[in-house]
Design a protein around this motif. Structure first.
Motif, PDB file in Angstrom:
ATOM      1  N   SER A   1      -1.075  -7.226   1.853  1.00 44.38           N
ATOM      2  CA  SER A   1      -0.260  -5.925   2.129  1.00 44.38           C
ATOM      3  C   SER A   1       1.026  -5.925   2.199  1.00 44.38           C
ATOM      4  CB  SER A   1      -0.643  -5.508   3.565  1.00 44.38           C
ATOM      5  OG  SER A   1      -0.421  -6.725   4.606  1.00 44.38           O
ATOM      6  N   GLU A   2       1.721  -7.133   2.256  1.00 45.96           N
ATOM      7  CA  GLU A   2       3.310  -7.256   2.336  1.00 45.96           C
ATOM      8  C   GLU A   2       3.789  -6.639   1.072  1.00 45.96           C
ATOM      9  OE1 GLU A   2       4.661 -11.028   3.843  1.00 45.96           O
ATOM     10  OE2 GLU A   2       6.630 -10.682   2.748  1.00 45.96           O
ATOM     11  N   GLY A   3       4.839  -5.798   1.280  1.00 48.99           N
ATOM     12  CA  GLY A   3       5.345  -5.165  -0.023  1.00 48.99           C
ATOM     13  C   GLY A   3       4.719  -4.002  -0.302  1.00 48.99           C
ATOM     14  N   TYR A   4       3.766  -3.555   0.628  1.00 50.38           N
ATOM     15  CA  TYR A   4       2.853  -2.096   0.234  1.00 50.38           C
ATOM     16  C   TYR A   4       3.124  -1.427   1.450  1.00 50.38           C
ATOM     17  CZ  TYR A   4       1.420  -4.718  -3.877  1.00 50.38           C
ATOM     18  OH  TYR A   4       1.475  -5.272  -5.164  1.00 50.38           O
ATOM     19  N   ASP A   5       2.893   0.089   1.556  1.00 47.33           N
ATOM     20  CA  ASP A   5       2.588   1.014   2.534  1.00 47.33           C
ATOM     21  C   ASP A   5       1.378   1.602   2.080  1.00 47.33           C
ATOM     22  OD1 ASP A   5       6.066   1.575   3.476  1.00 47.33           O
ATOM     23  OD2 ASP A   5       4.628   0.025   4.548  1.00 47.33           O
ATOM     24  N   ALA A   6       0.862   2.335   3.125  1.00 44.71           N
ATOM     25  CA  ALA A   6      -0.488   3.087   2.791  1.00 44.71           C
ATOM     26  C   ALA A   6      -0.554   4.246   3.718  1.00 44.71           C
ATOM     27  CB  ALA A   6      -1.598   2.138   2.622  1.00 44.71           C
TER      28      ALA A   6
ATOM     29  N   GLN B   1      -5.766  -0.198   7.584  1.00 47.33           N
ATOM     30  CA  GLN B   1      -6.122  -1.750   7.931  1.00 47.33           C
ATOM     31  C   GLN B   1      -5.493  -2.566   7.004  1.00 47.33           C
ATOM     32  OE1 GLN B   1      -7.884  -2.608  10.703  1.00 47.33           O
ATOM     33  NE2 GLN B   1      -8.381  -0.744  11.188  1.00 47.33           N
ATOM     34  N   LYS B   2      -4.730  -3.507   7.481  1.00 48.50           N
ATOM     35  CA  LYS B   2      -4.155  -4.320   6.399  1.00 48.50           C
ATOM     36  C   LYS B   2      -5.116  -5.375   5.627  1.00 48.50           C
ATOM     37  CE  LYS B   2       0.649  -4.505   8.259  1.00 48.50           C
ATOM     38  NZ  LYS B   2       1.600  -5.342   8.688  1.00 48.50           N
ATOM     39  N   GLY B   3      -5.015  -5.504   4.359  1.00 51.21           N
ATOM     40  CA  GLY B   3      -5.710  -6.699   3.376  1.00 51.21           C
ATOM     41  C   GLY B   3      -4.861  -7.852   3.616  1.00 51.21           C
TER      42      GLY B   3
ATOM     43  N   ASP C   1      -4.965  -8.520 -11.028  1.00 50.35           N
ATOM     44  CA  ASP C   1      -4.035  -9.252 -11.689  1.00 50.35           C
ATOM     45  C   ASP C   1      -4.940  -9.911 -12.750  1.00 50.35           C
ATOM     46  OD1 ASP C   1      -2.719  -9.455  -8.950  1.00 50.35           O
ATOM     47  OD2 ASP C   1      -1.251  -9.311 -10.699  1.00 50.35           O
ATOM     48  N   SER C   2      -4.655  -9.984 -14.039  1.00 50.28           N
ATOM     49  CA  SER C   2      -5.366 -10.816 -15.041  1.00 50.28           C
ATOM     50  C   SER C   2      -5.523 -12.142 -14.592  1.00 50.28           C
ATOM     51  CB  SER C   2      -4.652 -10.786 -16.203  1.00 50.28           C
ATOM     52  OG  SER C   2      -5.410 -11.436 -17.613  1.00 50.28           O
ATOM     53  N   GLY C   3      -7.041 -12.600 -14.770  1.00 52.38           N
ATOM     54  CA  GLY C   3      -7.413 -13.813 -14.260  1.00 52.38           C
ATOM     55  C   GLY C   3      -7.523 -14.164 -12.683  1.00 52.38           C
ATOM     56  N   LYS C   4      -7.264 -13.057 -11.991  1.00 53.56           N
ATOM     57  CA  LYS C   4      -7.358 -13.378 -10.544  1.00 53.56           C
ATOM     58  C   LYS C   4      -8.053 -12.790  -9.797  1.00 53.56           C
ATOM     59  CE  LYS C   4      -2.478 -15.366 -10.092  1.00 53.56           C
ATOM     60  NZ  LYS C   4      -1.085 -15.171  -9.271  1.00 53.56           N
ATOM     61  N   GLY C   5      -9.060 -11.990 -10.546  1.00 55.42           N
ATOM     62  CA  GLY C   5      -9.808 -11.113  -9.745  1.00 55.42           C
ATOM     63  C   GLY C   5      -9.211  -9.763  -9.108  1.00 55.42           C
ATOM     64  N   LEU C   6      -9.976  -9.421  -8.074  1.00 54.29           N
ATOM     65  CA  LEU C   6      -9.266  -8.151  -7.177  1.00 54.29           C
ATOM     66  C   LEU C   6      -8.850  -8.823  -5.765  1.00 54.29           C
ATOM     67  CD1 LEU C   6     -11.105  -6.714  -9.413  1.00 54.29           C
ATOM     68  CD2 LEU C   6     -11.288  -5.024  -7.621  1.00 54.29           C
ATOM     69  N   ARG C   7      -7.759  -8.342  -5.340  1.00 57.05           N
ATOM     70  CA  ARG C   7      -7.443  -8.665  -4.183  1.00 57.05           C
ATOM     71  C   ARG C   7      -6.957  -7.455  -3.213  1.00 57.05           C
ATOM     72  NH1 ARG C   7      -2.612 -12.759  -5.084  1.00 57.05           N
ATOM     73  NH2 ARG C   7      -2.440 -11.394  -6.774  1.00 57.05           N
ATOM     74  N   LEU C   8      -7.672  -7.320  -1.852  1.00 53.46           N
ATOM     75  CA  LEU C   8      -7.269  -6.081  -1.119  1.00 53.46           C
ATOM     76  C   LEU C   8      -6.056  -5.946  -0.606  1.00 53.46           C
ATOM     77  CD1 LEU C   8      -9.074  -3.872   0.419  1.00 53.46           C
ATOM     78  CD2 LEU C   8      -9.421  -5.327   2.134  1.00 53.46           C
ATOM     79  N   ILE C   9      -5.297  -4.758  -0.584  1.00 56.98           N
ATOM     80  CA  ILE C   9      -4.169  -4.602  -0.084  1.00 56.98           C
ATOM     81  C   ILE C   9      -4.193  -3.888   1.094  1.00 56.98           C
ATOM     82  CG2 ILE C   9      -1.829  -3.416  -0.821  1.00 56.98           C
ATOM     83  CD1 ILE C   9      -2.643  -3.489  -3.670  1.00 56.98           C
ATOM     84  N   TYR C  10      -4.898  -2.672   1.164  1.00 58.68           N
ATOM     85  CA  TYR C  10      -5.044  -1.565   2.488  1.00 58.68           C
ATOM     86  C   TYR C  10      -6.411  -1.270   2.369  1.00 58.68           C
ATOM     87  CZ  TYR C  10      -0.222  -1.805   4.715  1.00 58.68           C
ATOM     88  OH  TYR C  10       0.786  -1.959   5.387  1.00 58.68           O
ATOM     89  N   TYR C  11      -7.031  -0.918   3.585  1.00 61.59           N
ATOM     90  CA  TYR C  11      -8.173  -0.019   3.638  1.00 61.59           C
ATOM     91  C   TYR C  11      -8.052   0.848   4.684  1.00 61.59           C
ATOM     92  CZ  TYR C  11     -10.490  -3.172   6.895  1.00 61.59           C
ATOM     93  OH  TYR C  11     -10.781  -4.016   7.924  1.00 61.59           O
ATOM     94  N   SER C  12      -8.870   1.799   4.661  1.00 61.82           N
ATOM     95  CA  SER C  12      -8.778   2.810   5.807  1.00 61.82           C
ATOM     96  C   SER C  12     -10.345   3.233   6.166  1.00 61.82           C
ATOM     97  CB  SER C  12      -8.105   3.789   5.600  1.00 61.82           C
ATOM     98  OG  SER C  12      -8.213   5.285   6.296  1.00 61.82           O
ATOM     99  N   ILE C  13     -10.714   3.251   7.477  1.00 58.67           N
ATOM    100  CA  ILE C  13     -12.010   3.568   7.517  1.00 58.67           C
ATOM    101  C   ILE C  13     -12.413   4.985   7.988  1.00 58.67           C
ATOM    102  CG2 ILE C  13     -12.700   1.266   8.491  1.00 58.67           C
ATOM    103  CD1 ILE C  13     -12.563   1.979  11.348  1.00 58.67           C
TER     104      ILE C  13
END
Lengths: 113, 114
Positions: free
Chosen positions: A61-66, A56-58, A38-50
């Motif tokens: 994650s609310e409102g998203y599926d992966a 794994q939830k970041g 988001d503009s002016g807010k940097g990056l925020r982790l939603i999900y990751y997968s090893i």
């Protein structure tokens, strides 16, 4: 070298619609990530997968599926698109034990009408 | 909670001038620290990273950064900027070596005056 391909580059949908972003990498990396920018807010982790079939939830994650269907691909679904979540979604990957060197795709912009 | 702060949302410098982009972090232990750059309509690319040892780390395109535990800072520097350095720069922190759960700052947009 390798590349991360995100599709589509622009995803336009209506409020309340379920929308899916796709990411493919040919680095043969173990770990894949979805970040929201988001503009002016940097990056925020939603999900990751090893690894394949791992999720794994970041922090966002609310409102998203992966889904990590195979090692090379990682999908992100917005379960019910809202106008306040128009942003750029960045996919990234990294090799295990690489010291957190992430490789990023060019991003997909979500537009909710 | 862990956090990264980049106090300057925008920085403008003249071509050929020196540059410092500031980054402050909050973390009780020694973090792993990164600077990434994002050129227009592209993803992020790693500029440099710090894990341990020499507090001054060298990166691509003559960028360097200095880690200071006492100041909780990891400022990015370049002796002489070029117009092609115009981009958004992100500082990031990780608590772990093997998980890319990076915590990013808000970014600093760098503009170069001719």
């Amino acid at each position: 070298g390798g590349i991360i391909t995100q599709t589509p580059k622009f995803l336009i949908g209506q409020e309340g619609q379920k929308l899916t972003l796709k990411c493919q990498q040919n680095f043969n990396h173990d770990t894949m990530y979805w970040y929201r920018q988001d503009s002016g807010k940097g990056l925020r982790l939603i999900y990751y997968s090893i690894t394949e079939n791992d999720l794994q939830k970041g922090d966002l994650s609310e409102g998203y599926d992966a889904s990590r269907e195979k090692k090379s691909s990682f999908s992100l679904t917005v379960t019910s698109a809202q106008k306040n979540e128009m942003a750029v979604f960045l996919c990234a990957s990294s090799m295990f034990n690489s010291g957190n060197t992430l490789y990023f795709g060019e991003g997909s912009r979500l537009i909710v009408v | 909670a862990q956090s990264v702060t980049q106090p300057d949302a925008r920085v403008t410098v003249s071509e050929g001038a020196s540059l410092q982009l500031r980054c402050k972090y909050s973390y009780s232990a020694t973090p792993y620290l990164f600077w990434y750059v994002q050129y227009p309509r592209q993803g992020l690319q790693l500029l440099l990273k710090y894990y341990s040892g020499d507090p001054v780390v060298q990166g691509v395109n003559s960028f360097e950064a200095e880690f200071s535990k006492s100041n909780s800072s990891f400022h990015l520097q370049k002796a002489s900027v070029h117009w092609s350095d115009s981009a958004v720069y992100f500082c990031a922190l990780s608590m772990f070596y093997n998980q890319g759960k990076l915590i990013f700052g808000q970014g600093t947009k760098l503009s170069i005056k001719p």
